[in-house]
Write a protein that holds these residues in place. Structure first.
Motif, PDB file in Angstrom:
ATOM      1  N   PHE A 108      77.738   8.353  22.480  1.00 28.45           N
ATOM      2  CA  PHE A 108      76.770   9.436  22.499  1.00 28.45           C
ATOM      3  C   PHE A 108      75.476   8.899  23.097  1.00 28.45           C
ATOM      4  O   PHE A 108      74.575   8.443  22.393  1.00 28.45           O
ATOM      5  CB  PHE A 108      76.550   9.986  21.093  1.00 28.45           C
ATOM      6  N   GLY A 109      75.385   8.965  24.426  1.00 24.36           N
ATOM      7  CA  GLY A 109      74.261   8.389  25.137  1.00 24.36           C
ATOM      8  C   GLY A 109      73.348   9.425  25.753  1.00 24.36           C
ATOM      9  O   GLY A 109      73.559  10.641  25.632  1.00 24.36           O
ATOM     10  N   SER A 110      72.316   8.930  26.426  1.00 27.33           N
ATOM     11  CA  SER A 110      71.334   9.789  27.062  1.00 27.33           C
ATOM     12  C   SER A 110      70.961   9.312  28.460  1.00 27.33           C
ATOM     13  O   SER A 110      69.948   9.748  29.007  1.00 27.33           O
ATOM     14  CB  SER A 110      70.069   9.877  26.195  1.00 27.33           C
ATOM     15  N   ARG A 111      71.762   8.448  29.043  1.00 25.79           N
ATOM     16  CA  ARG A 111      71.501   7.943  30.377  1.00 25.79           C
ATOM     17  C   ARG A 111      72.448   8.602  31.378  1.00 25.79           C
ATOM     18  O   ARG A 111      73.616   8.812  31.079  1.00 25.79           O
ATOM     19  CB  ARG A 111      71.673   6.428  30.424  1.00 25.79           C
ATOM     20  N   PRO A 112      71.947   8.920  32.577  1.00 26.01           N
ATOM     21  CA  PRO A 112      72.818   9.576  33.562  1.00 26.01           C
ATOM     22  C   PRO A 112      74.098   8.803  33.856  1.00 26.01           C
ATOM     23  O   PRO A 112      75.158   9.411  34.047  1.00 26.01           O
ATOM     24  CB  PRO A 112      71.924   9.663  34.811  1.00 26.01           C
ATOM     25  N   GLU A 113      74.015   7.473  33.868  1.00 24.66           N
ATOM     26  CA  GLU A 113      75.185   6.669  34.187  1.00 24.66           C
ATOM     27  C   GLU A 113      76.252   6.717  33.101  1.00 24.66           C
ATOM     28  O   GLU A 113      77.386   6.281  33.329  1.00 24.66           O
ATOM     29  CB  GLU A 113      74.778   5.213  34.462  1.00 24.66           C
ATOM     30  N   GLU A 114      75.927   7.236  31.936  1.00 17.73           N
ATOM     31  CA  GLU A 114      76.885   7.390  30.854  1.00 17.73           C
ATOM     32  C   GLU A 114      77.671   8.698  30.949  1.00 17.73           C
ATOM     33  O   GLU A 114      78.579   8.929  30.145  1.00 17.73           O
ATOM     34  CB  GLU A 114      76.171   7.300  29.505  1.00 17.73           C
ATOM     35  N   PHE A 115      77.340   9.518  31.923  1.00 20.79           N
ATOM     36  CA  PHE A 115      78.019  10.788  32.140  1.00 20.79           C
ATOM     37  C   PHE A 115      78.724  10.753  33.483  1.00 20.79           C
ATOM     38  O   PHE A 115      78.146  10.347  34.493  1.00 20.79           O
ATOM     39  CB  PHE A 115      77.025  11.951  32.068  1.00 20.79           C
ATOM     40  N   THR A 116      79.955  11.189  33.498  1.00 22.35           N
ATOM     41  CA  THR A 116      80.813  11.024  34.655  1.00 22.35           C
ATOM     42  C   THR A 116      80.950  12.286  35.491  1.00 22.35           C
ATOM     43  O   THR A 116      80.998  12.218  36.727  1.00 22.35           O
ATOM     44  CB  THR A 116      82.208  10.550  34.209  1.00 22.35           C
ATOM     45  N   TYR A 117      81.029  13.438  34.855  1.00 24.64           N
ATOM     46  CA  TYR A 117      81.287  14.693  35.535  1.00 24.64           C
ATOM     47  C   TYR A 117      80.034  15.550  35.539  1.00 24.64           C
ATOM     48  O   TYR A 117      79.417  15.768  34.495  1.00 24.64           O
ATOM     49  CB  TYR A 117      82.447  15.434  34.861  1.00 24.64           C
ATOM     50  N   TRP A 118      79.675  16.049  36.718  1.00 26.49           N
ATOM     51  CA  TRP A 118      78.412  16.763  36.906  1.00 26.49           C
ATOM     52  C   TRP A 118      78.607  18.104  37.584  1.00 26.49           C
ATOM     53  O   TRP A 118      79.511  18.292  38.394  1.00 26.49           O
ATOM     54  CB  TRP A 118      77.454  15.927  37.756  1.00 26.49           C
ATOM     55  N   GLY A 119      77.706  19.028  37.254  1.00 27.80           N
ATOM     56  CA  GLY A 119      77.648  20.279  37.976  1.00 27.80           C
ATOM     57  C   GLY A 119      76.729  20.154  39.173  1.00 27.80           C
ATOM     58  O   GLY A 119      76.147  19.100  39.442  1.00 27.80           O
ATOM     59  N   GLN A 120      76.583  21.251  39.921  1.00 23.29           N
ATOM     60  CA  GLN A 120      75.758  21.257  41.121  1.00 23.29           C
ATOM     61  C   GLN A 120      74.285  21.532  40.836  1.00 23.29           C
ATOM     62  O   GLN A 120      73.443  21.323  41.707  1.00 23.29           O
ATOM     63  CB  GLN A 120      76.287  22.287  42.118  1.00 23.29           C
ATOM     64  N   GLY A 121      73.973  21.997  39.652  1.00 22.75           N
ATOM     65  CA  GLY A 121      72.596  22.225  39.271  1.00 22.75           C
ATOM     66  C   GLY A 121      72.160  23.666  39.445  1.00 22.75           C
ATOM     67  O   GLY A 121      72.709  24.411  40.255  1.00 22.75           O
ATOM     68  N   THR A 122      71.164  24.055  38.678  1.00 24.13           N
ATOM     69  CA  THR A 122      70.551  25.368  38.789  1.00 24.13           C
ATOM     70  C   THR A 122      69.037  25.206  38.734  1.00 24.13           C
ATOM     71  O   THR A 122      68.506  24.458  37.916  1.00 24.13           O
ATOM     72  CB  THR A 122      71.054  26.318  37.675  1.00 24.13           C
ATOM     73  N   GLN A 123      68.352  25.892  39.630  1.00 23.68           N
ATOM     74  CA  GLN A 123      66.907  25.740  39.761  1.00 23.68           C
ATOM     75  C   GLN A 123      66.174  26.524  38.686  1.00 23.68           C
ATOM     76  O   GLN A 123      66.438  27.711  38.469  1.00 23.68           O
ATOM     77  CB  GLN A 123      66.448  26.208  41.142  1.00 23.68           C
ATOM     78  N   VAL A 124      65.240  25.863  38.032  1.00 24.51           N
ATOM     79  CA  VAL A 124      64.337  26.498  37.083  1.00 24.51           C
ATOM     80  C   VAL A 124      62.921  26.306  37.596  1.00 24.51           C
ATOM     81  O   VAL A 124      62.480  25.176  37.802  1.00 24.51           O
ATOM     82  CB  VAL A 124      64.475  25.908  35.672  1.00 24.51           C
ATOM     83  N   THR A 125      62.218  27.400  37.814  1.00 24.56           N
ATOM     84  CA  THR A 125      60.845  27.348  38.292  1.00 24.56           C
ATOM     85  C   THR A 125      59.954  28.089  37.314  1.00 24.56           C
ATOM     86  O   THR A 125      60.173  29.266  37.029  1.00 24.56           O
ATOM     87  CB  THR A 125      60.712  27.972  39.688  1.00 24.56           C
ATOM     88  N   VAL A 126      58.954  27.399  36.803  1.00 24.38           N
ATOM     89  CA  VAL A 126      58.014  27.971  35.850  1.00 24.38           C
ATOM     90  C   VAL A 126      56.667  28.075  36.551  1.00 24.38           C
ATOM     91  O   VAL A 126      56.022  27.065  36.839  1.00 24.38           O
ATOM     92  CB  VAL A 126      57.900  27.130  34.580  1.00 24.38           C
ATOM     93  N   SER A 127      56.247  29.290  36.829  1.00 23.03           N
ATOM     94  CA  SER A 127      55.014  29.507  37.579  1.00 23.03           C
ATOM     95  C   SER A 127      54.501  30.910  37.310  1.00 23.03           C
ATOM     96  O   SER A 127      55.267  31.844  37.075  1.00 23.03           O
ATOM     97  CB  SER A 127      55.251  29.321  39.080  1.00 23.03           C
ATOM     98  N   SER A 128      53.188  31.055  37.360  1.00 23.62           N
ATOM     99  CA  SER A 128      52.571  32.360  37.229  1.00 23.62           C
ATOM    100  C   SER A 128      52.373  33.029  38.571  1.00 23.62           C
ATOM    101  O   SER A 128      51.989  34.188  38.656  1.00 23.62           O
ATOM    102  CB  SER A 128      51.220  32.239  36.508  1.00 23.62           C
TER     103      SER A 128
END
Length: 124
Positions: free
Chosen positions: A104-124
């Motif tokens: 049960f880690g928190s480093r990117p290298e400890e995770f093998t399978y990844w999604g493509q990502g989704t953009q989150v933009t916080v702005s007024s």
């Protein structure tokens, strides 16, 4: 190729909320620890939150603790990230990932399978 697919990102005003979803095509990750990471332009990919395969254990980065909640529904092959009280500093591409092992880690290298990502933009 097994893929994780993120959704739910978008543009939100400061103080607003978003709920991200990460869906797998089947139950292949039902017994995997899962995590969320984020990456802003020209910055490193940073840990956001993680959840054990059973959902009984969670961890959060200090920067999101108390504002974000990670959860999972293995029956739907989906992991969620509820994000509240968003600020411009939360702007990034958010990625979900599955760990190959039981650590049960928190480093990117400890995770093998990844999604493509989704953009989150916080702005007024």
């Amino acid at each position: 190729q097994v893929q994780l697919v993120e959704s739910g990102g978008g543009l939100v005003q400061p103080g607003g909320s978003l709920r991200l979803s990460c869906r797998a095509p089947g139950p292949m990750f039902s017994t995997h620890n899962m995590g969320w990471f984020r990456q802003a332009p020209e910055k490193e990919r940073h840990f956001v939150a993680a959840i054990s395969w059973s959902g009984g254990r969670t961890s959060y980065a200090d920067s999101v603790k108390g504002r974000f909640t990670i959860s999972r529904d293995n029956a739907k092959n989906t992991v969620y990230l509820q994000m509240n009280s968003l600020s411009p500093g939360d702007t990034a591409v958010y990625y979900c990932a599955a760990a190959a092992g039981r650590y049960f880690g928190s480093r990117p290298e400890e995770f093998t399978y990844w999604g493509q990502g989704t953009q989150v933009t916080v702005s007024s």
